[in-house]
Design a protein around this motif. Structure first.
Motif, PDB file in Angstrom:
ATOM      1  N   ARG A  24      55.571  10.577  45.666  1.00 56.12           N
ATOM      2  CA  ARG A  24      54.114  10.440  45.606  1.00 56.12           C
ATOM      3  C   ARG A  24      53.561  11.062  44.334  1.00 56.12           C
ATOM      4  O   ARG A  24      52.609  10.554  43.724  1.00 56.12           O
ATOM      5  CB  ARG A  24      53.468  11.101  46.839  1.00 56.12           C
ATOM      6  N   PHE A  25      54.152  12.171  43.920  1.00 57.49           N
ATOM      7  CA  PHE A  25      53.678  12.821  42.694  1.00 57.49           C
ATOM      8  C   PHE A  25      53.984  11.949  41.481  1.00 57.49           C
ATOM      9  O   PHE A  25      53.139  11.772  40.604  1.00 57.49           O
ATOM     10  CB  PHE A  25      54.314  14.204  42.535  1.00 57.49           C
ATOM     11  N   LYS A  26      55.184  11.398  41.446  1.00 58.26           N
ATOM     12  CA  LYS A  26      55.531  10.501  40.340  1.00 58.26           C
ATOM     13  C   LYS A  26      54.525   9.360  40.262  1.00 58.26           C
ATOM     14  O   LYS A  26      54.012   9.021  39.206  1.00 58.26           O
ATOM     15  CB  LYS A  26      56.921   9.887  40.561  1.00 58.26           C
ATOM     16  N   SER A  27      54.251   8.766  41.411  1.00 61.12           N
ATOM     17  CA  SER A  27      53.329   7.634  41.458  1.00 61.12           C
ATOM     18  C   SER A  27      51.932   8.056  41.024  1.00 61.12           C
ATOM     19  O   SER A  27      51.259   7.342  40.276  1.00 61.12           O
ATOM     20  CB  SER A  27      53.310   7.074  42.883  1.00 61.12           C
ATOM     21  N   ALA A  28      51.514   9.233  41.452  1.00 67.81           N
ATOM     22  CA  ALA A  28      50.153   9.698  41.165  1.00 67.81           C
ATOM     23  C   ALA A  28      49.962  10.045  39.692  1.00 67.81           C
ATOM     24  O   ALA A  28      48.829  10.044  39.205  1.00 67.81           O
ATOM     25  CB  ALA A  28      49.819  10.916  42.031  1.00 67.81           C
ATOM     26  N   THR A  40      55.550  17.969  35.168  1.00 65.29           N
ATOM     27  CA  THR A  40      54.351  18.696  35.573  1.00 65.29           C
ATOM     28  C   THR A  40      54.270  18.919  37.083  1.00 65.29           C
ATOM     29  O   THR A  40      53.269  19.436  37.574  1.00 65.29           O
ATOM     30  CB  THR A  40      53.075  17.973  35.096  1.00 65.29           C
ATOM     31  N   PHE A  41      55.314  18.583  37.817  1.00 59.92           N
ATOM     32  CA  PHE A  41      55.325  18.797  39.269  1.00 59.92           C
ATOM     33  C   PHE A  41      55.014  20.249  39.635  1.00 59.92           C
ATOM     34  O   PHE A  41      54.321  20.504  40.625  1.00 59.92           O
ATOM     35  CB  PHE A  41      56.660  18.368  39.869  1.00 59.92           C
ATOM     36  N   PRO A  42      55.450  21.258  38.881  1.00 61.68           N
ATOM     37  CA  PRO A  42      55.151  22.644  39.260  1.00 61.68           C
ATOM     38  C   PRO A  42      53.674  22.977  39.353  1.00 61.68           C
ATOM     39  O   PRO A  42      53.308  24.053  39.837  1.00 61.68           O
ATOM     40  CB  PRO A  42      55.841  23.462  38.156  1.00 61.68           C
ATOM     41  N   THR A  43      52.803  22.074  38.933  1.00 56.79           N
ATOM     42  CA  THR A  43      51.376  22.318  39.099  1.00 56.79           C
ATOM     43  C   THR A  43      51.008  22.455  40.579  1.00 56.79           C
ATOM     44  O   THR A  43      49.971  23.030  40.918  1.00 56.79           O
ATOM     45  CB  THR A  43      50.528  21.202  38.450  1.00 56.79           C
ATOM     46  N   VAL A  44      51.869  21.934  41.449  1.00 58.67           N
ATOM     47  CA  VAL A  44      51.576  22.021  42.883  1.00 58.67           C
ATOM     48  C   VAL A  44      51.720  23.446  43.405  1.00 58.67           C
ATOM     49  O   VAL A  44      51.307  23.742  44.526  1.00 58.67           O
ATOM     50  CB  VAL A  44      52.493  21.078  43.702  1.00 58.67           C
ATOM     51  N   SER A  74      65.425  25.930  35.866  1.00 59.45           N
ATOM     52  CA  SER A  74      66.366  25.123  36.644  1.00 59.45           C
ATOM     53  C   SER A  74      65.559  24.062  37.388  1.00 59.45           C
ATOM     54  O   SER A  74      64.348  24.194  37.548  1.00 59.45           O
ATOM     55  CB  SER A  74      67.184  25.980  37.612  1.00 59.45           C
ATOM     56  N   GLU A  75      66.233  23.027  37.828  1.00 61.00           N
ATOM     57  CA  GLU A  75      65.524  21.863  38.361  1.00 61.00           C
ATOM     58  C   GLU A  75      65.234  21.998  39.853  1.00 61.00           C
ATOM     59  O   GLU A  75      66.072  22.454  40.627  1.00 61.00           O
ATOM     60  CB  GLU A  75      66.353  20.601  38.120  1.00 61.00           C
ATOM     61  N   PHE A  76      64.048  21.548  40.222  1.00 60.43           N
ATOM     62  CA  PHE A  76      63.716  21.463  41.641  1.00 60.43           C
ATOM     63  C   PHE A  76      64.522  20.331  42.266  1.00 60.43           C
ATOM     64  O   PHE A  76      64.822  19.320  41.618  1.00 60.43           O
ATOM     65  CB  PHE A  76      62.224  21.187  41.832  1.00 60.43           C
ATOM     66  N   ARG A  77      64.852  20.521  43.543  1.00 64.05           N
ATOM     67  CA  ARG A  77      65.590  19.489  44.272  1.00 64.05           C
ATOM     68  C   ARG A  77      64.935  19.309  45.638  1.00 64.05           C
ATOM     69  O   ARG A  77      64.380  20.265  46.200  1.00 64.05           O
ATOM     70  CB  ARG A  77      67.043  19.894  44.486  1.00 64.05           C
ATOM     71  N   PRO A  78      65.026  18.103  46.213  1.00 65.87           N
ATOM     72  CA  PRO A  78      64.565  17.941  47.596  1.00 65.87           C
ATOM     73  C   PRO A  78      65.288  18.940  48.491  1.00 65.87           C
ATOM     74  O   PRO A  78      66.491  19.165  48.345  1.00 65.87           O
ATOM     75  CB  PRO A  78      64.979  16.496  47.921  1.00 65.87           C
TER      76      PRO A  78
ATOM     77  N   SER B  29      48.976  16.555  44.208  1.00 63.57           N
ATOM     78  CA  SER B  29      49.050  17.824  43.485  1.00 63.57           C
ATOM     79  C   SER B  29      48.479  18.997  44.278  1.00 63.57           C
ATOM     80  O   SER B  29      48.759  20.150  43.966  1.00 63.57           O
ATOM     81  CB  SER B  29      48.300  17.726  42.154  1.00 63.57           C
ATOM     82  N   GLY B  30      47.635  18.667  45.255  1.00 65.99           N
ATOM     83  CA  GLY B  30      46.978  19.735  46.003  1.00 65.99           C
ATOM     84  C   GLY B  30      45.698  20.227  45.358  1.00 65.99           C
ATOM     85  O   GLY B  30      45.033  21.115  45.881  1.00 65.99           O
ATOM     86  N   ASP B  31      45.326  19.653  44.216  1.00 67.86           N
ATOM     87  CA  ASP B  31      44.079  20.047  43.565  1.00 67.86           C
ATOM     88  C   ASP B  31      42.961  19.139  44.066  1.00 67.86           C
ATOM     89  O   ASP B  31      42.688  18.079  43.480  1.00 67.86           O
ATOM     90  CB  ASP B  31      44.202  19.951  42.048  1.00 67.86           C
ATOM     91  N   ASN B  32      42.344  19.590  45.153  1.00 69.99           N
ATOM     92  CA  ASN B  32      41.272  18.811  45.773  1.00 69.99           C
ATOM     93  C   ASN B  32      39.890  19.310  45.380  1.00 69.99           C
ATOM     94  O   ASN B  32      38.917  19.103  46.108  1.00 69.99           O
ATOM     95  CB  ASN B  32      41.427  18.865  47.298  1.00 69.99           C
TER      96      ASN B  32
END
Lengths: 130, 136
Positions: A24-28, A40-44, A74-78, B29-32
């Motif tokens: 979902r993040f990739k798509s967004a 930029t996933f770590p923005t979460v 290091s890389e995030f993983r599911p 992202s959680g930025d709402n």
């Protein structure tokens, strides 16, 4: 809000990183990463910043995100269950006429089972007019 | 590909930003923050409408890096961005950059930018990439 330690360190256990969330993040982000985690996933993992800045009496309306940095280790993983540790690294104020500009620099480490995944540095600007 | 200092990166043009994009990004992202989702809130903050997340433009910068330094060959070590100008729904961002410095034979510092359809700088920054670096 996660408890803040006496030295101002805010620690927060994040929700599990899942393949669905990454997708979902990739798509967004309107990108088409074929593999791996979008950089930029770590923005979460920035909720601690908002919690800490709110403690300084700042309202969302007055908050301007000016700078962002990611230092990848290091890389995030599911399946990862990250823990984010955040501190207010620096606060600077500058005055310009009747306006005060306050810069807040937050630094976060995101770890998975004590392995550092990424360091985040976020800067916010708050302008107040007297 | 020759990555000398000054080498221009291939540019990418993103689709026009829409309110639906902002909703999807907020959810993922959680930025709402209402400034990205609620026009009335954005107006009360002094903007003509909702504004795009700065982090969305940073994702576009990361995309420029990825398209020029493929993730199967290069590892991204550092990514920085400064948010210069607000982007609004309807804005179309074009992104590019160039090699600012060759740090070592296989390691590069690149400057990256995103500009809107008026050629105004929205976000800029830099990245450090290294060829075949292995992250644990």
């Amino acid at each position: 809000m996660s408890p803040e330690s006496a030295d101002g360190l805010l620690t927060h256990s994040e929700k599990e990183v899942t393949s669905d969330w990454l997708s979902r993040f990739k798509s967004a982000t309107l990108t088409d990463y074929s593999h791996g985690v979008p950089p930029t996933f770590p923005t979460v993992f920035r909720q601690n910043e908002f919690d800490l800045v709110t403690k300084h009496g700042v309202h969302f309306k007055d908050l301007l995100h000016t700078d962002q940095e990611f230092e990848f280790h290091s890389e995030f993983r599911p399946g990862d269950n990250p823990v984010t540790k955040t501190i207010l690294k620096e606060k600077k104020e500058r005055k310009r006429g009747n306006m005060t500009m306050a810069f807040y620099l937050f630094e976060s480490q995101v770890l998975v089972e004590e392995t550092l995944r990424v360091v985040l540095r976020s800067t916010f600007l708050v302008r107040t007019t007297q | 590909m020759n990555w000398d200092k000054g080498t221009e990166l291939k540019t990418i043009d993103k689709v026009a930003i829409t309110r639906e994009h902002l909703k999807a990004y907020a959810a993922a992202s959680g930025d709402n923050n209402a400034i990205h989702l609620d026009d009335e809130f954005a107006k009360s903050a002094g903007f003509p409408s909702v504004i795009a997340h700065g982090m969305l433009s940073m994702a576009f910068l990361a995309d420029v890096v990825r398209k020029n330094f493929p993730e199967k060959e290069f590892k991204l070590q550092n990514l920085q961005a400064r948010f210069r100008k607000v982007a609004f729904p309807g804005d179309v961002l074009s992104c590019g950059g160039k090699v600012r410095e060759v740090l070592s034979p296989d390691r590069y510092r690149v400057e990256i930018w995103a500009k809107n359809q008026k050629a105004e700088l929205v976000t800029d920054g830099e990245a450090i990439v290294e060829k075949s670096a292995v992250l644990k």
